[in-house]
Design a protein around this motif. Structure first.
Motif, PDB file in Angstrom:
ATOM      1  N   ARG A 102      52.947  83.961  25.154  1.00  0.00           N
ATOM      2  CA  ARG A 102      53.057  84.251  23.722  1.00  0.00           C
ATOM      3  C   ARG A 102      54.509  84.538  23.347  1.00  0.00           C
ATOM      4  NH1 ARG A 102      50.046  89.358  22.282  1.00  0.00           N
ATOM      5  NH2 ARG A 102      48.665  88.416  23.858  1.00  0.00           N
ATOM      6  N   ILE A 103      55.200  85.298  24.189  1.00  0.00           N
ATOM      7  CA  ILE A 103      56.621  85.582  23.926  1.00  0.00           C
ATOM      8  C   ILE A 103      57.429  84.295  23.952  1.00  0.00           C
ATOM      9  CG2 ILE A 103      58.669  86.722  24.874  1.00  0.00           C
ATOM     10  CD1 ILE A 103      56.822  88.947  25.869  1.00  0.00           C
ATOM     11  N   GLN A 104      57.121  83.421  24.901  1.00  0.00           N
ATOM     12  CA  GLN A 104      57.822  82.138  24.966  1.00  0.00           C
ATOM     13  C   GLN A 104      57.556  81.304  23.718  1.00  0.00           C
ATOM     14  OE1 GLN A 104      60.198  81.853  26.925  1.00  0.00           O
ATOM     15  NE2 GLN A 104      59.638  81.184  28.968  1.00  0.00           N
ATOM     16  N   GLN A 105      56.343  81.382  23.187  1.00  0.00           N
ATOM     17  CA  GLN A 105      56.037  80.654  21.951  1.00  0.00           C
ATOM     18  C   GLN A 105      56.855  81.190  20.785  1.00  0.00           C
ATOM     19  OE1 GLN A 105      51.792  81.049  21.579  1.00  0.00           O
ATOM     20  NE2 GLN A 105      51.346  79.494  23.130  1.00  0.00           N
ATOM     21  N   TYR A 106      56.961  82.521  20.716  1.00  0.00           N
ATOM     22  CA  TYR A 106      57.813  83.113  19.682  1.00  0.00           C
ATOM     23  C   TYR A 106      59.246  82.614  19.828  1.00  0.00           C
ATOM     24  CZ  TYR A 106      54.279  86.537  18.161  1.00  0.00           C
ATOM     25  OH  TYR A 106      53.162  87.142  17.641  1.00  0.00           O
ATOM     26  N   LYS A 107      59.717  82.559  21.071  1.00  0.00           N
ATOM     27  CA  LYS A 107      61.088  82.113  21.317  1.00  0.00           C
ATOM     28  C   LYS A 107      61.257  80.649  20.914  1.00  0.00           C
ATOM     29  CE  LYS A 107      65.261  82.283  23.176  1.00  0.00           C
ATOM     30  NZ  LYS A 107      65.604  80.866  23.309  1.00  0.00           N
ATOM     31  N   GLN A 108      60.308  79.808  21.274  1.00  0.00           N
ATOM     32  CA  GLN A 108      60.378  78.398  20.904  1.00  0.00           C
ATOM     33  C   GLN A 108      60.351  78.232  19.387  1.00  0.00           C
ATOM     34  OE1 GLN A 108      57.123  76.639  23.016  1.00  0.00           O
ATOM     35  NE2 GLN A 108      58.056  76.935  25.031  1.00  0.00           N
ATOM     36  N   SER A 109      59.513  79.046  18.712  1.00  0.00           N
ATOM     37  CA  SER A 109      59.453  78.992  17.253  1.00  0.00           C
ATOM     38  C   SER A 109      60.795  79.386  16.648  1.00  0.00           C
ATOM     39  CB  SER A 109      58.346  79.923  16.750  1.00  0.00           C
ATOM     40  OG  SER A 109      58.330  79.969  15.337  1.00  0.00           O
ATOM     41  N   MET A 110      61.406  80.458  17.173  1.00  0.00           N
ATOM     42  CA  MET A 110      62.710  80.882  16.655  1.00  0.00           C
ATOM     43  C   MET A 110      63.779  79.829  16.919  1.00  0.00           C
ATOM     44  SD  MET A 110      62.978  85.007  17.278  1.00  0.00           S
ATOM     45  CE  MET A 110      62.350  85.042  18.936  1.00  0.00           C
ATOM     46  N   ASP A 111      63.709  79.180  18.066  1.00  0.00           N
ATOM     47  CA  ASP A 111      64.687  78.141  18.379  1.00  0.00           C
ATOM     48  C   ASP A 111      64.568  76.958  17.427  1.00  0.00           C
ATOM     49  OD1 ASP A 111      65.685  79.643  20.442  1.00  0.00           O
ATOM     50  OD2 ASP A 111      64.581  78.585  22.013  1.00  0.00           O
ATOM     51  N   SER A 112      63.326  76.508  17.175  1.00  0.00           N
ATOM     52  CA  SER A 112      63.142  75.369  16.277  1.00  0.00           C
ATOM     53  C   SER A 112      63.527  75.741  14.849  1.00  0.00           C
ATOM     54  CB  SER A 112      61.685  74.888  16.324  1.00  0.00           C
ATOM     55  OG  SER A 112      60.799  75.907  15.904  1.00  0.00           O
ATOM     56  N   LEU A 113      63.207  76.980  14.438  1.00  0.00           N
ATOM     57  CA  LEU A 113      63.583  77.428  13.099  1.00  0.00           C
ATOM     58  C   LEU A 113      65.099  77.546  12.976  1.00  0.00           C
ATOM     59  CD1 LEU A 113      60.851  80.163  12.504  1.00  0.00           C
ATOM     60  CD2 LEU A 113      61.080  77.988  11.276  1.00  0.00           C
ATOM     61  N   THR A 114      65.738  78.011  14.031  1.00  0.00           N
ATOM     62  CA  THR A 114      67.201  78.115  14.017  1.00  0.00           C
ATOM     63  C   THR A 114      67.840  76.743  13.894  1.00  0.00           C
ATOM     64  OG1 THR A 114      67.158  80.131  15.354  1.00  0.00           O
ATOM     65  CG2 THR A 114      69.214  78.893  15.322  1.00  0.00           C
ATOM     66  N   ALA A 115      67.294  75.767  14.629  1.00  0.00           N
ATOM     67  CA  ALA A 115      67.833  74.408  14.540  1.00  0.00           C
ATOM     68  C   ALA A 115      67.687  73.860  13.122  1.00  0.00           C
ATOM     69  CB  ALA A 115      67.111  73.502  15.534  1.00  0.00           C
ATOM     70  N   ARG A 116      66.513  74.102  12.503  1.00  0.00           N
ATOM     71  CA  ARG A 116      66.298  73.645  11.120  1.00  0.00           C
ATOM     72  C   ARG A 116      67.214  74.395  10.164  1.00  0.00           C
ATOM     73  NH1 ARG A 116      65.784  69.880   7.530  1.00  0.00           N
ATOM     74  NH2 ARG A 116      64.522  70.461   5.705  1.00  0.00           N
ATOM     75  N   GLN A 117      67.433  75.674  10.421  1.00  0.00           N
ATOM     76  CA  GLN A 117      68.313  76.484   9.576  1.00  0.00           C
ATOM     77  C   GLN A 117      69.751  75.971   9.637  1.00  0.00           C
ATOM     78  OE1 GLN A 117      68.668  80.636  10.751  1.00  0.00           O
ATOM     79  NE2 GLN A 117      68.517  81.277   8.625  1.00  0.00           N
ATOM     80  N   VAL A 118      70.196  75.618  10.823  1.00  0.00           N
ATOM     81  CA  VAL A 118      71.545  75.073  10.976  1.00  0.00           C
ATOM     82  C   VAL A 118      71.673  73.757  10.229  1.00  0.00           C
ATOM     83  CG1 VAL A 118      73.171  74.102  12.656  1.00  0.00           C
ATOM     84  CG2 VAL A 118      71.982  76.235  13.163  1.00  0.00           C
ATOM     85  N   GLN A 119      70.631  72.927  10.335  1.00  0.00           N
ATOM     86  CA  GLN A 119      70.643  71.638   9.630  1.00  0.00           C
ATOM     87  C   GLN A 119      70.729  71.845   8.125  1.00  0.00           C
ATOM     88  OE1 GLN A 119      67.036  69.398  10.103  1.00  0.00           O
ATOM     89  NE2 GLN A 119      67.957  67.470   9.478  1.00  0.00           N
ATOM     90  N   LEU A 120      69.931  72.782   7.600  1.00  0.00           N
ATOM     91  CA  LEU A 120      69.954  73.052   6.159  1.00  0.00           C
ATOM     92  C   LEU A 120      71.283  73.667   5.733  1.00  0.00           C
ATOM     93  CD1 LEU A 120      66.342  74.466   5.699  1.00  0.00           C
ATOM     94  CD2 LEU A 120      67.212  72.287   4.830  1.00  0.00           C
ATOM     95  N   GLU A 121      71.833  74.510   6.567  1.00  0.00           N
ATOM     96  CA  GLU A 121      73.113  75.138   6.235  1.00  0.00           C
ATOM     97  C   GLU A 121      74.217  74.088   6.159  1.00  0.00           C
ATOM     98  OE1 GLU A 121      75.558  78.139   5.053  1.00  0.00           O
ATOM     99  OE2 GLU A 121      73.390  78.259   5.373  1.00  0.00           O
ATOM    100  N   ASN A 122      74.175  73.118   7.064  1.00  0.00           N
ATOM    101  CA  ASN A 122      75.156  72.029   7.007  1.00  0.00           C
ATOM    102  C   ASN A 122      74.995  71.214   5.727  1.00  0.00           C
ATOM    103  OD1 ASN A 122      76.298  72.714   9.477  1.00  0.00           O
ATOM    104  ND2 ASN A 122      74.922  71.393  10.640  1.00  0.00           N
ATOM    105  N   GLN A 123      73.734  70.964   5.344  1.00  0.00           N
ATOM    106  CA  GLN A 123      73.494  70.245   4.083  1.00  0.00           C
ATOM    107  C   GLN A 123      74.008  71.058   2.898  1.00  0.00           C
ATOM    108  OE1 GLN A 123      69.358  69.259   3.701  1.00  0.00           O
ATOM    109  NE2 GLN A 123      69.448  67.578   5.177  1.00  0.00           N
ATOM    110  N   ARG A 124      73.764  72.353   2.925  1.00  0.00           N
ATOM    111  CA  ARG A 124      74.220  73.216   1.822  1.00  0.00           C
ATOM    112  C   ARG A 124      75.743  73.192   1.698  1.00  0.00           C
ATOM    113  NH1 ARG A 124      75.918  78.293   0.462  1.00  0.00           N
ATOM    114  NH2 ARG A 124      76.420  78.750   2.635  1.00  0.00           N
ATOM    115  N   LEU A 125      76.430  73.290   2.849  1.00  0.00           N
ATOM    116  CA  LEU A 125      77.895  73.264   2.818  1.00  0.00           C
ATOM    117  C   LEU A 125      78.412  71.923   2.328  1.00  0.00           C
ATOM    118  CD1 LEU A 125      78.686  75.113   6.181  1.00  0.00           C
ATOM    119  CD2 LEU A 125      78.919  76.014   3.855  1.00  0.00           C
TER     120      LEU A 125
END
Length: 649
Positions: A102-125
């Motif tokens: 379960r902890i690993q799933q949380y970590k994987q979710s945070m990693d995928s969300l972080t990757a999407r966040q970085v992508q959106l931040e690049n688009q915003r900039l």
């Protein structure tokens, strides 16, 4: 204080009892399994791959917890006690493994969300400079015109660019949206017939078109959507992080499960060394002779057939080596293991090396203050941490070397160098005191030099004596006679010549006998001119070899002098200010640096003397480490219960 005698084990048992047998052997903890090969038998399948994956999952979960929900831990904290039944409880371990996943799933979710966040931040900039562009991004023009967004270097003058562009395409118009320190953000409006000419001209000046990646609507609308998406992702990440934090109190259980899985993995990897044929499985291994009675009791309770035998000399290279030492010499295991284990059937170097190593180390450090720090540090770790294996050996070695350092420091009158005389002279100017000493490094340098050489000579002679014993034991008396014993007689003759005793015709009789033995020993198996070359080579190599070996021990003096001088230099620097507080601060900082430097330097040089000047006279390398199937935990200490291992599992 020797190499433990081993017995070769061969065992046959029903194939369905493999797991039970391995569990019992792991509890017994004294059988080192060897690869079993026999015609008609095949390797046994195991769960090692599955268990390695589970171990990785739990390790990963603990790393996530340390990052997002760190817990307090101490280096000196002992392992947590746990009852054997609870440790091997499969239901508890399954729950903990589910928690890890379960902890690993949380970590994987945070990693995928972080990757999407970085992508959106690049688009915003990328969109921010176009916030003032009020037309839809997908709009490319009208039926007869083209609308093209792009950038030009900020160093260009847009008025000049527009003028030059009009010469190439008179319908082209540039509209500035924004400008930063690097780029102009522009929109080009041009008639479609002049589009190519206008774009080609601008590209020559660095014109580049942005990629909107299928975005529709105005830049402001897209920025609003992206900001909302970034906020939503941040909320999801925080929820996942809180999910990890909510499981922070499970770290102890996860550590227990990690220990349990590692024990199961060790058992599974040991099972890969077995082989089976039909309904029978075959096990081969090595067992210490002193553990035969315990193994016999276990084997008699199982449905198996077994045999123990003494290994032959041809098998010595395959027999694992276990060193059996007492409380004083076992600390040398870490030194021997760094150099390499001795071959089975040879000599255990630990009891031979321990007195010299500890004596030499203290001679080089030679400071009561440093010795007290070493003793105190070793005692605290041994009492609080209760380490085992290599860590225990290290702490015990540190403690013994600390005692030696303190005693040599008492002999030289050193306590953090000349700390006490210096601080007394600051408190009471004009007062000069000195600690009682048998000799001091700076005043008795010649005595220390001679003492270093004498210590070296004693160790070299001891190494030769051990070599003589070993050769005589192995039936090689002639080799011992014409090598070590001959040089013993020669060295005794040289000493008598220096003392002027036992002379016959101006030379000591012992020296003459030693010379004749040397001549005969190096020439009796040679023929012709080979006798002369052998004699010259033996004399040259012997004299230069022993001379250079003994000179190597001058490093004992060098390390003692260096440590003493550095300590006194820092004490002198601190005393310059005439302030007690400043003196203590400067002196302690300098002495700490000196202590750390010498702690490692003395160990390295001491190790070099043992390995190069001592071991090479009798040590036979090539031993394989004795690694029995046993329970070896890192985080917990298993409390044994009355039930058998098999019943608990």
């Amino acid at each position: 204080m020797s190499i433990v005698k081993m017995k070769a084990l061969t065992l046959l048992a029903p194939k369905e009892d493999i797991d039970l047998l391995l569990r019992q052997l792991q509890q017994l903890g004294c059988v080192a399994l060897a690869p079993a090969e026999e015609e008609g038998f095949q390797p046994v399948a195991s769960r090692a791959g599955e268990l390695r994956q589970s171990v990785r999952e739990v390790q990963g979960a603990l790393e996530v917890l340390r990052r997002y929900a760190p817990w307090k831990s101490s280096f000196l904290a002992p392992r947590r006690p746990i009852r054997e039944r609870e440790f091997w409880d499969e239901e508890l371990r399954s729950e903990d493994l589910a928690t890890a996943r379960r902890i690993q799933q949380y970590k994987q979710s945070m990693d995928s969300l972080t990757a999407r966040q970085v992508q959106l931040e690049n688009q915003r900039l990328a969109l921010l400079p176009w916030a003032g562009y009020d037309l839809p991004l997908e709009l490319s023009g009208t039926r007869s015109t083209r609308l093209i967004c792009g950038t030009l270097p900020a160093a260009l003058d847009l008025i000049q660019v527009q003028a030059a562009l009009s010469d190439e395409a008179d319908t082209a118009v540039l509209r500035e949206i924004s400008t930063d320190k690097d780029l102009h953000y522009l929109v080009l409006l041009v008639h479609q017939q002049q589009e190519k000419a206008a774009v080609d001209h601008l590209r020559g000046q660095g014109f580049a078109q942005p990629s909107w990646n299928g975005l529709n609507g105005t830049a402001e609308e897209n920025l609003s959507h992206i900001n909302g998406e970034i906020d939503r992702i941040a909320g999801q990440k925080e929820a996942a992080r809180q999910g990890v934090i909510a499981l922070a109190d499970r770290h102890s259980a996860l550590e227990t499960t990690l220990d349990c899985l590692n024990q199961q993995l060790a058992r599974a990897e040991a099972g890969e060394r077995l082989c089976a044929g039909g309904s029978v499985m075959l096990l081969k291994g090595w067992l210490p002779e002193e553990k035969v009675a315990a193994f016999r009791k276990l084997a008699d309770s199982l449905d198996c057939a077994w045999e123990l035998r003494t290994p032959t000399e041809e098998e010595y290279g395959d027999v694992p080596v276990q060193l059996k030492n007492n409380f004083f010499t076992r600390c040398m295991n870490m030194v021997t293991n760094m150099y390499g284990l001795p071959r089975y059937g040879s000599l255990d170097p630990n009891p031979l090396m321990a007195p010299f190593f500890i004596l030499f180390y203290g001679f080089m450090m030679a400071d009561m203050g440093y010795g007290l720090l070493m003793i105190l540090g070793a005692a605290i770790v041994l009492k609080k941490k209760k380490p085992t294996g290599g860590m225990r050996d290290f702490c015990e070695l540190l403690g013994w070397c600390g005692i030696s350092t303190f005693l040599w420091g008492a002999a030289t009158g050193g306590f953090f160098g000349d700390f006490i005389p210096q601080i007394v002279s600051i408190i009471r100017p004009g007062t000069k005191i000195s600690l009682p000493a048998l000799f001091t490094p700076l005043d008795d340098t010649v005595a220390i030099l001679l003492g270093s050489l004498v210590l070296g000579l004693i160790q070299v002679i001891t190494g030769m004596a051990i070599s003589v014993y070993k050769k005589c034991r192995d039936g090689q008396f002639a080799d011992a006679l014409w090598n070590e014993i001959t040089w013993y007689i020669l060295l005794a003759g040289v000493a008598m010549a220096i003392l002027g005793v036992g002379n016959v015709a101006g030379l000591p009789l012992v020296l003459i006998i030693g010379g004749l033995m040397l001549i005969y020993g190096c020439t009796y198996q040679k023929k012709g001119f080979g006798k002369i070359t052998s004699l010259i080579g033996t004399i040259y190599n012997g004299v230069t070899g022993y001379f250079s070996d003994i000179l190597s021990y001058l490093r004992l003096m060098a390390l003692m002098l260096a440590g003493s001088v550095i300590a006194q230099v820092f004490n002198t620097l601190g005393a310059v200010f005439g302030n007690v507080l400043l003196f203590i601060v400067i002196s302690m900082v300098g002495n700490l640096l000196n202590f750390v430097l010498n702690l490692l330097g003395c160990y390295v040089h001491d190790l070099r003397l043992q390995c190069l000047e001592f071991f090479n006279r009798f040590f036979e390398e090539g031993g394989k480490p004795y690694q029995p199937l046993t329970t070896d935990t890192k985080h917990v200490e298993i409390i044994k219960e009355e039930q058998s291992y098999g019943s608990i599992l």
